[in-house]
Design an enzyme around this catalytic site. Sequence first.
Site, PDB file in Angstrom:
ATOM      1  N   LYS A 117       0.900  -1.550  -0.332  1.00  9.14           N
ATOM      2  CA  LYS A 117       0.202   0.001   0.268  1.00  9.14           C
ATOM      3  C   LYS A 117       1.135   0.909   0.384  1.00  9.14           C
ATOM      4  O   LYS A 117       2.020   1.348  -0.044  1.00  9.14           O
ATOM      5  CB  LYS A 117      -1.269  -0.499   0.978  1.00  9.14           C
ATOM      6  CG  LYS A 117      -2.514   1.429   1.602  1.00  9.14           C
ATOM      7  CD  LYS A 117      -2.773   0.493   2.358  1.00  9.14           C
ATOM      8  CE  LYS A 117      -3.640   1.846   2.550  1.00  9.14           C
ATOM      9  NZ  LYS A 117      -4.910   1.464   3.973  1.00  9.14           N
ATOM     10  N   SER A 192      -9.729   1.971   2.856  1.00 10.82           N
ATOM     11  CA  SER A 192      -8.847   1.814   2.491  1.00 10.82           C
ATOM     12  C   SER A 192      -7.686   1.323   1.808  1.00 10.82           C
ATOM     13  O   SER A 192      -6.741   2.314   1.064  1.00 10.82           O
ATOM     14  CB  SER A 192      -8.061   3.493   3.240  1.00 10.82           C
ATOM     15  OG  SER A 192      -7.593   2.667   4.530  1.00 10.82           O
ATOM     16  N   SER A 216      -9.672  -1.072   7.144  1.00 10.78           N
ATOM     17  CA  SER A 216      -8.959  -0.304   6.356  1.00 10.78           C
ATOM     18  C   SER A 216      -8.672  -2.146   4.990  1.00 10.78           C
ATOM     19  O   SER A 216      -8.630  -1.983   4.345  1.00 10.78           O
ATOM     20  CB  SER A 216      -8.361   0.350   5.970  1.00 10.78           C
ATOM     21  OG  SER A 216      -8.812   1.701   6.262  1.00 10.78           O
TER      22      SER A 216
END
Length: 518
Positions: A117, A192, A216
């Site tokens: 990420k 997210s 997330s």
Amino acid sequence: MDFVTIDATLTTGSVLVKVPVQNQRGQAWAKGVAVPEQKTVATMTAIEMTAAFADRSVSPVEIHDAVHQVIEQREPELNAFWVRDVDQSRAAARASEARWQAGEPLGPIDGVPVTLKENIARAGFPMPAGNAGVQPVVPEKNAPITDRVIESGGVVLGSTVMPDWGMLSSGVSSLHGTTRSPWNLAWTTGGSSSGAGAAAAGGYGPLHVGSDIGGSIRLPGTWLGLATLKPSAGRVPLDTPYLGRCAGPLTRTVGDAGLLMEVLSRPDTRDWTSLPPQRIDWSALDLDVSGIRVGLHLDAGCGGDVEPDIAAAVAEVAALFEKGGAHVEPVEPFLTPDLLDGLDLFWRVRSWNDYAALSPERQARVHPYVRQWCLVGADAAGARVLECYQQIMRMQAATVAATAPYDVVLSPVAPVSAFPAEQPMPYPDDGKGMRHIGFTAPYNMSGQPAATVNAGFTADGRPIGVQLAGRRFDDLGVLRAARWFEAHRPAAAVPRWPDQCSQHDAGPRPPTSTRERP
């Protein structure tokens, strides 16, 4: 559409689950007729890949190039990557190939494609946190996670996208545009860890690392059909620890999640909150569920109502555990709206501080939803912020107390199924921004491990995940329960991934992204 009814009867009650005989997008049929799969080297699990490297039936370069072809085909519509360097990743694959030929792999994931990420530091790569309004930090050093992956021989394909400051549960970003579900481009990925989820479900290799402060990792897990783990607090060392924050795997199988945890959980002194080093055999996932205590938690006590399809799917999971010999009991709601609202306001103040530090020109570039959401934090008094912190402590205490009697607690991941890709949050109305995290956020605050596994599909083919949470620090126990369910779930709950299906409804195709990459 035809349906079959599955009896999910528990000793504590009965739920009759109506499952469609045939769902969209190549799901399994409830009547037991599986959709033909088209499995290639690109869609092998990480465990299968390393076994193939060892017997030299497949090379890391072959895997890399096959995954690269998948990415080239799907990335213009999925929009999962922030940074991607094909030459660099192919060089890493060649180096891995040489190590395997010499019989000297660096670690358990040598040669396996991995994505990270964008908020996981990689030296020299900008970290904009999905936000067009910020001046991206360019780290000089790798995060602990990045170092562990590289030290183990993982082939880093690139950095995956996230929404603004990680505060949206979707793939909507002021910087990156919209990230979309591989199952249907009209659906959200969740967030997210939106890019990580899209990459995992889209066939961009088997191992993907996301972060999670309120759901997330697990929200993409439920809305994309993935096997994920939010580890115990401190289990995976971070370079920027924060209350509730952790990092963990998004994969297609529980076994691969365990394999990645073997790497991510290695110690690093840079995280002053990390747990003491512990020898855990992450491959020891066998479990006899007879006699274990399972809690069934269907009402969070706050947030939105659970959709009937989701409640039924989770109840069916509980019935399966009970059939295997587990003792299943209902778990009463242990959160209140006030506790969730306190956490929400605490985050709003945090984001407001970041927003207020920007120039007016940069503030105007922040996603409008995030801008309006954090503006509420501008008027919060210091005493109110401290009260919010105390509410978080009460959330911790309530979560630990309510779940302590059980070896595993089953619940929905979110009360709603995948929503439109362009929608920033499940509940777009004012004041309801975080009403979907009543099942996930408690385990961030309490530091307990929680996994997701796909448990079924809605009538129109949207994945439904079940959350399996455990006692603090029992990450292996949670993965074992997740693996048991994964191995025993009905055919109708097994994902037939979009890249492995010979026939599927591609869904609407929006315009492809044309933005430039660094």
